[in-house]
Design an enzyme around this catalytic site. Sequence first.
Site, mmCIF file in Angstrom:
data_model
loop_
_atom_site.group_PDB
_atom_site.id
_atom_site.type_symbol
_atom_site.label_atom_id
_atom_site.label_comp_id
_atom_site.label_asym_id
_atom_site.label_seq_id
_atom_site.Cartn_x
_atom_site.Cartn_y
_atom_site.Cartn_z
ATOM 1 N N ARG A 56 -3.255 4.987 -1.973
ATOM 2 C CA ARG A 56 -3.157 3.615 -1.432
ATOM 3 C C ARG A 56 -2.856 2.569 -2.510
ATOM 4 N NH1 ARG A 56 -5.900 0.092 2.563
ATOM 5 N NH2 ARG A 56 -6.882 -1.664 1.519
ATOM 6 N N GLU A 58 0.411 -4.860 10.965
ATOM 7 C CA GLU A 58 0.114 -3.432 10.877
ATOM 8 C C GLU A 58 1.028 -2.713 11.859
ATOM 9 O OE1 GLU A 58 -2.047 -2.189 8.726
ATOM 10 O OE2 GLU A 58 -3.509 -3.773 8.307
ATOM 11 N N HIS A 118 2.261 -3.689 6.772
ATOM 12 C CA HIS A 118 1.343 -2.599 6.427
ATOM 13 C C HIS A 118 1.328 -1.608 7.590
ATOM 14 C CE1 HIS A 118 -0.987 -4.246 2.871
ATOM 15 N NE2 HIS A 118 -0.244 -5.283 3.202
ATOM 16 N N GLU A 165 1.669 3.771 3.113
ATOM 17 C CA GLU A 165 2.118 3.193 4.386
ATOM 18 C C GLU A 165 3.642 3.172 4.423
ATOM 19 O OE1 GLU A 165 -0.183 -0.478 4.417
ATOM 20 O OE2 GLU A 165 -2.044 0.632 4.160
ATOM 21 N N HIS A 180 0.847 -1.195 0.000
ATOM 22 C CA HIS A 180 0.000 0.000 0.000
ATOM 23 C C HIS A 180 0.886 1.250 0.000
ATOM 24 C CE1 HIS A 180 -3.682 -2.331 1.652
ATOM 25 N NE2 HIS A 180 -3.776 -2.158 0.353
HETATM 26 O O1 0X9 Z 1 -7.228 -3.786 4.451
HETATM 27 C C1 0X9 Z 1 -6.082 -4.203 4.245
HETATM 28 O O2 0X9 Z 1 -5.673 -4.492 3.137
HETATM 29 C C2 0X9 Z 1 -5.109 -4.325 5.436
HETATM 30 N N1 0X9 Z 1 -5.208 -3.149 6.282
HETATM 31 S S1 0X9 Z 1 -4.640 -1.691 5.729
HETATM 32 O O3 0X9 Z 1 -5.061 -0.659 6.658
HETATM 33 N N2 0X9 Z 1 -3.051 -1.707 5.738
HETATM 34 O O4 0X9 Z 1 -5.113 -1.476 4.389
HETATM 35 C C3 0X9 Z 1 -5.458 -5.549 6.246
HETATM 36 C C4 0X9 Z 1 -5.437 -6.843 5.511
HETATM 37 C C5 0X9 Z 1 -5.641 -8.019 6.419
HETATM 38 N N3 0X9 Z 1 -5.723 -9.267 5.708
HETATM 39 C C6 0X9 Z 1 -6.868 -9.703 5.117
HETATM 40 N N4 0X9 Z 1 -8.003 -9.102 5.274
HETATM 41 N N5 0X9 Z 1 -6.791 -10.796 4.403
HETATM 42 ZN ZN ZN Z 2 -2.023 -1.634 3.995
#
Ligand code: 0X9
Ligand code: ZN
Length: 290
Positions: free
Chosen positions: A111, A254, A179, A63, A60
């Site tokens: 993003r 994260e 992330h 980040e 992303h």
């Molecule tokens: O939403 C996401 O892609 C991730 N959080 S972020 O705030 N960095 O965008 C979390 C992804 C967690 N994994 C899955 N949902 N498979």
């Molecule tokens: Zn992310």
Amino acid sequence: MERYMMDLASNNPARVQLTSIGKSFEGRDIWMVHVSPDGSRISDSDSASPGSVWIEGGLHAREWISPSSTLHLLHERVTACDSQCDLDYYFVPIANPDGYEYSRTTDRMWRKNRAVTTRSDCGGVDLNRNWDYKFGVGASSDPCSETYMGPAAFSEPETRALSNAMSKVDNLKLMITFHSFGQAVLYPWGWTNEPIEDKEQLVRAGNAFADAAMRITGKSYAVENSAGGLYFASGATDDWAKKVLNAPYSFTIELRDSGMNGFILDASEIGPTAREVVAGVSALISEIRK
Ligand code: 0X9
Ligand code: ZN
């Protein structure tokens, strides 16, 4: 960052190999750094390492602490070889180079990648919704959405390059994608609330990261299931590595948030976050080797 990776490879030719695993939508290289086991740590020079670790950073764009911490971890794995340098490590610190560059130059809060979509006014695909496992669950089909999954699974050159390279890794034991933000170690699944069968060992490994981070800087990391702890989201790196590649350990970590805007950390947080990551990953690997 690219120069750092190039210098590291040319200064450590016996252990560090830099490869472009493919090009981004706009034609930038996606660099992978392979850190081979230190020869002196393996008694029989013909024997393979006990396993491989894949570390992804910067999927992303906004980040920024992710590529930064990934590079710090890479640096530590090469320069401070300890009992864990009998493993193979594969690092992709900047998995979404177009997005990172766009975030640096044009829109700090970008993003996605920089793909041109069917909507001339809305570009970019969320690369963490584009992997080919349960594609389309908890993701958006609207190109204007921040979580646009793309027209098809692996439609994007970045996810194709990453998945191809990760598939070629022998004996993949651990995948971590860094992330931000939220300070959490997330384990699969992200696409369903159904508990994963080896939850106990994933939680144990996640706790090892969190406990080490707490010891080193006092910051607290929650250890939780992606879908339950956060929200449903499919097509992410973690679920794909776990299900399709059968990596026993697969996490999205994260990293730090801050008071103002979790994505925009003060520069003074870079060093401490990297120290958390180095201590956390080292403890996590020790735990899974038990
Ligand atoms: O939403 C996401 O892609 C991730 N959080 S972020 O705030 N960095 O965008 C979390 C992804 C967690 N994994 C899955 N949902 N498979
Ligand atoms: Zn992310």
